[in-house]
Design an enzyme around this catalytic site. Structure first.
Site, PDB file in Angstrom:
ATOM      1  CD1 TRP A  46     -40.149  18.715  -4.029  1.00  0.00           C
ATOM      2  CD2 TRP A  46     -40.381  17.552  -5.931  1.00  0.00           C
ATOM      3  NE1 TRP A  46     -38.974  18.821  -4.734  1.00  0.00           N
ATOM      4  CE2 TRP A  46     -39.085  18.118  -5.914  1.00  0.00           C
ATOM      5  CE3 TRP A  46     -40.754  16.775  -7.036  1.00  0.00           C
ATOM      6  CZ2 TRP A  46     -38.164  17.928  -6.948  1.00  0.00           C
ATOM      7  CZ3 TRP A  46     -39.839  16.590  -8.066  1.00  0.00           C
ATOM      8  CH2 TRP A  46     -38.569  17.164  -8.008  1.00  0.00           C
ATOM      9  N   GLY A  70     -35.203  13.617   1.711  1.00  0.00           N
ATOM     10  CA  GLY A  70     -35.036  14.886   1.010  1.00  0.00           C
ATOM     11  C   GLY A  70     -33.569  15.108   0.706  1.00  0.00           C
ATOM     12  CD  GLU A 128     -33.988   6.026   3.218  1.00  0.00           C
ATOM     13  OE1 GLU A 128     -33.269   6.007   2.194  1.00  0.00           O
ATOM     14  OE2 GLU A 128     -34.110   5.056   3.973  1.00  0.00           O
ATOM     15  CD  GLU A 153     -29.997  14.347  -5.827  1.00  0.00           C
ATOM     16  OE1 GLU A 153     -29.888  15.243  -4.973  1.00  0.00           O
ATOM     17  OE2 GLU A 153     -30.653  13.315  -5.648  1.00  0.00           O
ATOM     18  CB  CYS A 212     -33.231   9.901  -4.306  1.00  0.00           C
ATOM     19  SG  CYS A 212     -34.329   8.530  -3.947  1.00  0.00           S
TER      20      CYS A 212
END
Ligand code: NAP
Length: 478
Positions: free
Chosen positions: A149, A227, A249, A378, A283
């Site tokens: 998203w 994702g 990725e 993260e 990311c």
């Protein structure tokens, strides 16, 4: 949705029903509309349609595919404002950033419209007189993609454009929270003349239904996923059964390093862009800051001052630079990481104010230790933990001490140090005196548990091509 001028972009919307999916605005909680969900059977039917179209799409000339991609690119640019509004409404990022993402997303179509024409093979000097050897490149077949998203347009086009350019039919599953941007972009692909069976989207509130269908299908010859590392691991294992080509990725934990010889103002500027774009929900965003002892206080002072200029709110409003988090689970996770860091001794020096709804004020944390969870995980939010270091070797060890290897950034003016650190960092992308490195011109991708495969650049189309070796034997050489 009254703000959207070109209503054809929203042709995916339907009346609410038991099987429709609501799309909400994270800034207001308002339901924007609903889209139909596809059952497992409908996903299989879409795969059958892609398979039926694959042969004829692969047969089109590269020049024809290039022309269609070019028309698609032009339509995206013509509709940039509407696409950006749809994205801000469903995803939350400030309108200026959303416009930037539309341009970035379109840039992959522009790039691969050209690369379509350059999928050259090789001639190989033969080892015998009576043979001639060469290679040609051919599409892998039907390509499937699953996207997140946080970049609802660019993550679709970064995969669809090289797939179509290579001669592969494409079937994508956008994130259930942001399907409208993806459908709007695919609508423009259809309007550009790309057949409906050649580029399709499917969604279902249960992502697993679509994931299973893609991974277990023999029709799908390539899966490209963007994702989390957790889901990426699972999909990689699932694809092993049909031995598909796979690109992953995945997540990141980018270090952002400021050495004692750095240009501090440039480092602060880079830190703001790298950390706070998309409210820290990227990311490649800086996840943890390492600042040399000698410049720590100077950097923190200027960084906090720059952070105080950021404005949190509804991305449609003028001057907003930080939009909402995507959902409550995300906000709760970010808040608990900050609370935990504080309980372990970190201090909040910017962003103490609590906000209603899904908004989180940007936070700067000092006295952070490398072992804290906020450094190891993260964060995916506008939180900047700042850690001290005193030697290059110590820094390199800490920077590489993670399962991830997507992006890293450092600021230094010493050419020897720059080469040493750039080569020592175990990351797929390194920004040197630069906080934002993404471009369609350069290969995007990670190492370690951030995944494998590259998107964009001249390498991006290879992910959708097979190399076939042709050996011409029995030639009479006299
Ligand atoms: P996520 O939970 O892994 O979801 C990503 C996509 O996978 C969504 O479309 C999701 O569908 C789908 N999905 C979830 N469970 C699935 C399953 N069991 N089978 C098949 N598909 C499934 O990640 P996210 O939270 O949306 O996105 C953030 C993550 O993406 C972060 O880790 C970020 O670093 C990473 N990311 C990486 C890159 C890169 O290029 N390396 C770029 C952007 C983001 P639903 O949304 O419908 O649940």
């Amino acid at each position: 949705m009254d703000l959207i001028k070109n209503k054809s972009l929203l042709s995916c919307l339907c009346e609410p029903s038991d099987s429709s999916i609501n799309v909400t605005n994270p800034a207001t909680g308002e339901v924007l509309g609903c889209i139909p969900s596809q059952s497992e059977q409908q996903v299989f039917e879409a795969l059958d349609q892609a398979q039926a179209a694959q042969k004829s799409w692969a047969k089109t000339t590269a020049k024809e595919r290039s022309a269609m991609l070019r028309r698609w690119f032009n339509l995206m640019i013509e509709n940039q404002d509407d696409l950006a509004r749809i994205m801000t409404l469903e995803q939350g990022k400030p309108l200026a950033e959303a416009r930037g993402e539309v341009a970035y997303g379109a840039s992959f179509i522009d790039w691969f419209a050209e690369e379509a024409k350059r999928t050259y093979g090789n001639t190989i000097p033969s080892h015998t007189e009576d043979r001639r050897l060469m290679t040609i490149k051919q599409p892998v077949g039907v390509a499937a993609a699953i996207t997140p998203w946080n970049f609802p347009i660019a993550m679709i086009t970064r995969k669809a454009a090289p797939a179509l350019a290579a001669g592969c039919c494409f079937i994508g599953k956008p994130a259930a929270q942001t399907p409208l941007s993806a459908y709007a972009v695919v609508e423009l692909a259809w309007q550009a003349g790309i057949p409906r069976e050649v580029i399709q989207l499917v969604v279902n509130p249960s992502a697993r239904i679509i994931g299973d269908a893609f991974c277990n299908s023999d029709i799908v010859r390539k899966l490209s996923f963007t994702g989390s590392t957790q889901i990426g691991r699972m999909l990689t294992a699932q694809c092993a059964h049909t031995v598909k080509r796979v690109s992953m990725e995945l997540g990141g934990n980018a270090p952002f390093v400021v050495f004692d010889d750095a240009d501090i103002d440039a480092a602060v500027k880079g830190a703001i862009v790298s950390k706070f774009r998309n409210a820290g929900q990227t990311c490649v965003c800086a996840n943890r800051f390492y600042v040399h002892d000698a410049v720590y206080d100077q950097f923190v002072d200027r960084f906090v001052s720059a952070v105080s200029q950021l404005k949190t709110g509804n991305g449609l409003e003028e001057g907003i630079t930080i939009g909402p988090m995507i959902d409550q689970a995300s906000k709760t996770n970010i808040q608990s990481l900050v609370e935990q860091a504080v309980s372990q001794g970190a201090r909040v020096v910017a962003g103490e104010q609590q906000r209603e709804g899904l908004f989180v004020e940007p936070v700067v944390l000092v006295d952070v230790d490398h072992s804290m969870d906020i450094v190891q995980e993260e964060i995916f939010g506008p939180i900047a933990p700042v850690i001290r270091f005193s030697s290059d070797d110590e820094l390199i060890t800490m920077a590489n001490d993670t399962i991830y290897g997507l992006a890293a950034y450092f600021y230094s003016r010493d050419i020897n140090r720059i080469w040493k650190v750039a080569e020592a960092l175990e990351y797929g992308m390194v920004g040197i005196n630069e906080g934002l490195v993404s471009t369609e011109l350069a290969p995007f991708g990670g190492v370690k548990q951030s995944g494998f495969g590259r998107e964009g650049a001249k390498e991006g189309i290879d992910e959708y091509l097979e190399i076939k070796y042709l050996c011409f034997g029995g030639l009479d050489n006299d």
